[in-house]
Design a protein around this motif. Structure first.
Motif, PDB file in Angstrom:
ATOM      1  N   UNK A  39       0.815  -1.213   0.000  1.00 42.58           N
ATOM      2  CA  UNK A  39       0.000   0.000   0.000  1.00 42.58           C
ATOM      3  C   UNK A  39       0.854   1.270   0.000  1.00 42.58           C
ATOM      4  N   UNK A  40       1.843   1.346   0.897  1.00 37.89           N
ATOM      5  CA  UNK A  40       2.668   2.552   0.987  1.00 37.89           C
ATOM      6  C   UNK A  40       3.405   2.814  -0.324  1.00 37.89           C
ATOM      7  N   UNK A  41       3.924   1.744  -0.939  1.00 41.66           N
ATOM      8  CA  UNK A  41       4.642   1.887  -2.201  1.00 41.66           C
ATOM      9  C   UNK A  41       3.719   2.384  -3.304  1.00 41.66           C
TER      10      UNK A  41
ATOM     11  N   UNK B  44       4.335 -15.928  -4.807  1.00 41.71           N
ATOM     12  CA  UNK B  44       3.370 -14.854  -5.025  1.00 41.71           C
ATOM     13  C   UNK B  44       3.648 -13.769  -3.995  1.00 41.71           C
ATOM     14  N   UNK B  45       4.809 -13.133  -4.117  1.00 45.84           N
ATOM     15  CA  UNK B  45       5.204 -12.138  -3.126  1.00 45.84           C
ATOM     16  C   UNK B  45       4.403 -10.851  -3.284  1.00 45.84           C
ATOM     17  N   UNK B  46       4.177 -10.180  -2.168  1.00 48.86           N
ATOM     18  CA  UNK B  46       3.524  -8.876  -2.132  1.00 48.86           C
ATOM     19  C   UNK B  46       4.398  -7.967  -1.272  1.00 48.86           C
ATOM     20  N   UNK B  47       4.796  -6.828  -1.820  1.00 48.10           N
ATOM     21  CA  UNK B  47       5.714  -5.981  -1.074  1.00 48.10           C
ATOM     22  C   UNK B  47       7.020  -6.695  -0.786  1.00 48.10           C
ATOM     23  N   UNK B  48       7.469  -7.540  -1.711  1.00 46.98           N
ATOM     24  CA  UNK B  48       8.738  -8.280  -1.612  1.00 46.98           C
ATOM     25  C   UNK B  48       8.767  -9.243  -0.438  1.00 46.98           C
TER      26      UNK B  48
END
Length: 219
Positions: free
Chosen positions: A49-51, A149-153
């Motif tokens: 979200x922040x990114x 399935x990474x999210x935000x690394x």
């Protein structure tokens, strides 16, 4: 053959973008895509979200700055404005799609999603183990039967299967996977709920099911 592949790829990209923009309608109305009353939904969008919002802000600032610089060239100004606004909407649409397309646990399947790009349905009968496992993929190649399935690394859960399921990538390439690493904002709750549902069907017969962290990674 190459032209056919390019045409198919362009169609898949167009469908993907339509799904991204469709997320706005669901986001505004507070609805979620294909989540039935009997299903349990688990979000995963928090780490990015922040990114996404930061990138959106940068795009807006760039749009204003470029519009000011090319104000004396109406045609160029109009073309760049349309392109920049489209970019802003596309970036925001990525977050909208992630929020409105959560992971879904039903009585017989675990549906893992990542925005409008990934939609993988796993029969619960194929799940042999599930565990919390915080990982930070470094971009290196993973084994052919492992799907990250990474999210935000980051990924926070690992599911292992008794037999492979087919993952279809954005451009249509197919991959047979036996291990899926993914993220859920409420990882502990998903593990508990998944174990309870799978245990009712006699799954999780063997394999590690306890919490784990990736060696050498901060947790």
């Amino acid at each position: 053959m190459r032209l056919g592949f390019i045409s198919a790829a362009l169609r898949r990209l167009a469908v993907h973008e339509l799904r991204v923009f469709a997320g706005f309608g669901l986001w505004i109305t507070g609805r979620r895509h294909q989540v039935r009353p009997s299903d349990r939904a688990f979000g995963y969008a928090a780490p990015q979200a922040a990114t996404v919002y930061g990138l959106t802000f940068v795009c807006v600032v760039e749009t204003v700055g470029v519009s000011f610089m090319v104000r004396d060239w109406p045609t160029v100004h109009a073309a760049l404005l349309v392109f920049d606004l489209y970019t802003v909407l596309l970036v925001l649409g990525m977050q909208a799609a992630a929020v409105t397309r959560p992971h879904v646990l039903s009585v017989d399947t675990l549906r893992l999603r990542r925005g409008a790009q990934v939609d993988l349905t796993i029969p619960l009968a194929h799940i042999i183990s599930v565990r919390k496992e915080l990982r930070f993929p470094d971009g290196k190649a993973t084994p052919q039967e492992v799907l990250d399935l990474s999210v935000g690394s980051q990924t926070s859960l690992t599911v292992e299967l008794t037999e492979p399921v087919t993952h279809v990538r954005l451009l249509g390439k197919r991959q047979q996977v036996r291990t899926v690493r993914f993220h859920a904002d409420e990882a502990g709750e998903l593990v508990t709920a998944l174990r309870a549902v799978v245990a009712q069907g006699g799954g999780l017969r063997r394999g590690r099911t306890g919490p784990s962290r990736c060696p050498g990674r901060p947790g």
